[in-house]
Design an enzyme around this catalytic site. Sequence first.
Site, PDB file in Angstrom:
ATOM      1  N   GLY A 144       0.803  -5.235  -0.055  1.00  0.00           N
ATOM      2  CA  GLY A 144      -0.632  -5.183   0.268  1.00  0.00           C
ATOM      3  C   GLY A 144      -1.423  -6.137  -0.621  1.00  0.00           C
TER       4      GLY A 144
ATOM      5  N   LYS B 241       4.825  -4.746   6.010  1.00  0.00           N
ATOM      6  CA  LYS B 241       5.210  -3.800   7.071  1.00  0.00           C
ATOM      7  C   LYS B 241       6.568  -3.183   6.763  1.00  0.00           C
ATOM      8  CE  LYS B 241       2.394  -5.864  10.619  1.00  0.00           C
ATOM      9  NZ  LYS B 241       2.403  -7.023  11.455  1.00  0.00           N
TER      10      LYS B 241
ATOM     11  N   GLY C 120       4.086  -5.871  -5.702  1.00  0.00           N
ATOM     12  CA  GLY C 120       4.236  -4.533  -6.259  1.00  0.00           C
ATOM     13  C   GLY C 120       5.706  -4.143  -6.338  1.00  0.00           C
TER      14      GLY C 120
ATOM     15  N   GLY D  62       7.856  -2.619  -4.298  1.00  0.00           N
ATOM     16  CA  GLY D  62       8.741  -2.952  -3.178  1.00  0.00           C
ATOM     17  C   GLY D  62       9.118  -4.427  -3.188  1.00  0.00           C
TER      18      GLY D  62
ATOM     19  N   ASP E   5      -3.002   0.124  -6.881  1.00  0.00           N
ATOM     20  CA  ASP E   5      -2.556   1.475  -7.250  1.00  0.00           C
ATOM     21  C   ASP E   5      -2.212   1.611  -8.732  1.00  0.00           C
ATOM     22  OD1 ASP E   5      -2.716   1.860  -4.515  1.00  0.00           O
ATOM     23  OD2 ASP E   5      -0.564   1.613  -4.198  1.00  0.00           O
TER      24      ASP E   5
ATOM     25  N   MET F  76      -7.667   5.320  -2.373  1.00  0.00           N
ATOM     26  CA  MET F  76      -6.240   5.001  -2.202  1.00  0.00           C
ATOM     27  C   MET F  76      -5.458   5.317  -3.480  1.00  0.00           C
ATOM     28  SD  MET F  76      -6.109   1.516  -0.001  1.00  0.00           S
ATOM     29  CE  MET F  76      -6.276   1.511   1.775  1.00  0.00           C
TER      30      MET F  76
ATOM     31  N   ARG G 260      -1.690   5.770  -3.172  1.00  0.00           N
ATOM     32  CA  ARG G 260      -0.386   6.339  -2.805  1.00  0.00           C
ATOM     33  C   ARG G 260      -0.088   7.603  -3.633  1.00  0.00           C
ATOM     34  NH1 ARG G 260       3.631   1.341  -1.890  1.00  0.00           N
ATOM     35  NH2 ARG G 260       3.201   1.099  -4.100  1.00  0.00           N
TER      36      ARG G 260
ATOM     37  N   GLN H 246     -11.317  -1.164  -0.793  1.00  0.00           N
ATOM     38  CA  GLN H 246     -10.738  -1.199  -2.146  1.00  0.00           C
ATOM     39  C   GLN H 246      -9.803  -2.375  -2.357  1.00  0.00           C
ATOM     40  OE1 GLN H 246      -9.720   3.297  -3.235  1.00  0.00           O
ATOM     41  NE2 GLN H 246      -9.772   2.970  -1.044  1.00  0.00           N
ATOM     42  N   ARG H 247      -9.318  -2.950  -1.279  1.00  0.00           N
ATOM     43  CA  ARG H 247      -8.385  -4.075  -1.422  1.00  0.00           C
ATOM     44  C   ARG H 247      -9.071  -5.422  -1.249  1.00  0.00           C
ATOM     45  NH1 ARG H 247      -3.296  -2.102   1.395  1.00  0.00           N
ATOM     46  NH2 ARG H 247      -3.398  -4.052   2.533  1.00  0.00           N
TER      47      ARG H 247
HETATM   48  O1  F6P Z   1      -0.348  -0.069  -2.147  1.00  0.00           O
HETATM   49  C1  F6P Z   1      -1.660  -0.425  -1.893  1.00  0.00           C
HETATM   50  C2  F6P Z   1      -2.235   0.396  -0.782  1.00  0.00           C
HETATM   51  O2  F6P Z   1      -3.545  -0.055  -0.590  1.00  0.00           O
HETATM   52  C3  F6P Z   1      -2.158   1.906  -0.996  1.00  0.00           C
HETATM   53  O3  F6P Z   1      -3.112   2.362  -1.915  1.00  0.00           O
HETATM   54  C4  F6P Z   1      -2.332   2.404   0.419  1.00  0.00           C
HETATM   55  O4  F6P Z   1      -1.742   3.656   0.593  1.00  0.00           O
HETATM   56  C5  F6P Z   1      -1.603   1.370   1.219  1.00  0.00           C
HETATM   57  O5  F6P Z   1      -1.535   0.201   0.428  1.00  0.00           O
HETATM   58  C6  F6P Z   1      -2.227   1.041   2.554  1.00  0.00           C
HETATM   59  O6  F6P Z   1      -1.459   0.054   3.157  1.00  0.00           O
HETATM   60  P1  F6P Z   1      -1.754  -0.646   4.555  1.00  0.00           P
HETATM   61  O7  F6P Z   1      -1.972  -2.087   4.242  1.00  0.00           O
HETATM   62  O8  F6P Z   1      -0.509  -0.427   5.346  1.00  0.00           O
HETATM   63  O9  F6P Z   1      -2.948  -0.010   5.188  1.00  0.00           O
END
Ligand code: F6P
Length: 353
Positions: A11, A76, A109, A111, A134, A176, A178, A278-279
């Site tokens: 992400g 994904k 991150g 993964g 996170d 967020m 996780r 938040q991202r």
């Molecule tokens: O790992 C970062 C994060 O923003 C988590 O806090 C959240 O659960 C997840 O990614 C959401 O991911 P996606 O991009 O699949 O919506």
Amino acid sequence: MKKIGICTGGGDCPGLNAAIRCVVKHAIHTHNIQVIGIKDSFQGLQSRPVATMELRYDHVADILHKGGTILGTYNKGDSFSSSDGHQKIKLTREGFESLGLDALIVVGGEGTQTMASQLHELGIPTIGIPKTIDNDLPETDQTIGFSSCIDLVNESVMRLQSTAESHDRVMVLEVMGRDSGFIALHGGIAGGANIILIPEIPFTYESICAKIKYRQSLGRNYSLVVVSEGAYPKGEDAKYKLHASGSKNLGGIGQIVADELQKRTQMDTRITVLGHLQRGGQPNTSDKILATRFAIHAVDLAVKGETGKVVVLQNGQITAVPYEKIKNHERRKISMEDDLVKAAEDIGVCLGR
Ligand code: F6P
């Protein structure tokens, strides 16, 4: 050493472009090394032709403050452990070799770093830079993106405070993170939340309602609740849901908590889900500095041939740890010995227990 690659995986978050910029500037300016940007994480190495862009000084001139990543990313549920993992690894290796790269810097991150470590074991020299809002990567005190994220949570709680007080409401803010509560705990404390629910402490509605009632007895007819997406009531499980795209995500606990509090306290209750706000957006000062420090260290490790490591922040110092310390390890969680847990309860914040 003549040529290095860089990619961003998982992400996105604020500060990725700051890291890319610094890798490019330091590689060219100090070491006279060419930098190739790989598009969309390891996907760029797996596609044919490989999806890349040469990164020169002028490409990174204006990206320090920009959110997202100019290289694109992919989250994904990608992994080399899936049924077609061998084929993906083969394509990635061939793609890497076709570019004549001496090393690959991977910004990601847990993964993504696990995938990078698998590539390293197969002879592709990789170095990791940790990022995620996170803040749950083991071994590092902070990841790129976390600080900017909690700035937003802080501001959101403060904005909710004035409207909560005006209307005598309970405001629930879902954030967020996780399975780790760093975003909720740090952002909630900074913003002045009265109740903070994190995955590390399964909560009871009784303790939350007692806190709301206690505040009412003091004449404070409103309460601010920050709920981490991974928080859950004692005796239950975190709420994962299958997204239409196929990814399994957390989310929805904020609404459940708000409904239950409305029912139990009879107070007017509203829910705000901060979601991907938040991202997005610009990195703050702290993230730009952390990205710069991580990037410098990563390039220097590549030049010295010290690959197979992830750069980390430990006790204020930038250093590096071997992949083994991060790969397939449980994501970092808030320790019950964390002084912020004690600080929260020392100032009367209810953590749901
Ligand atoms: O790992 C970062 C994060 O923003 C988590 O806090 C959240 O659960 C997840 O990614 C959401 O991911 P996606 O991009 O699949 O919506």
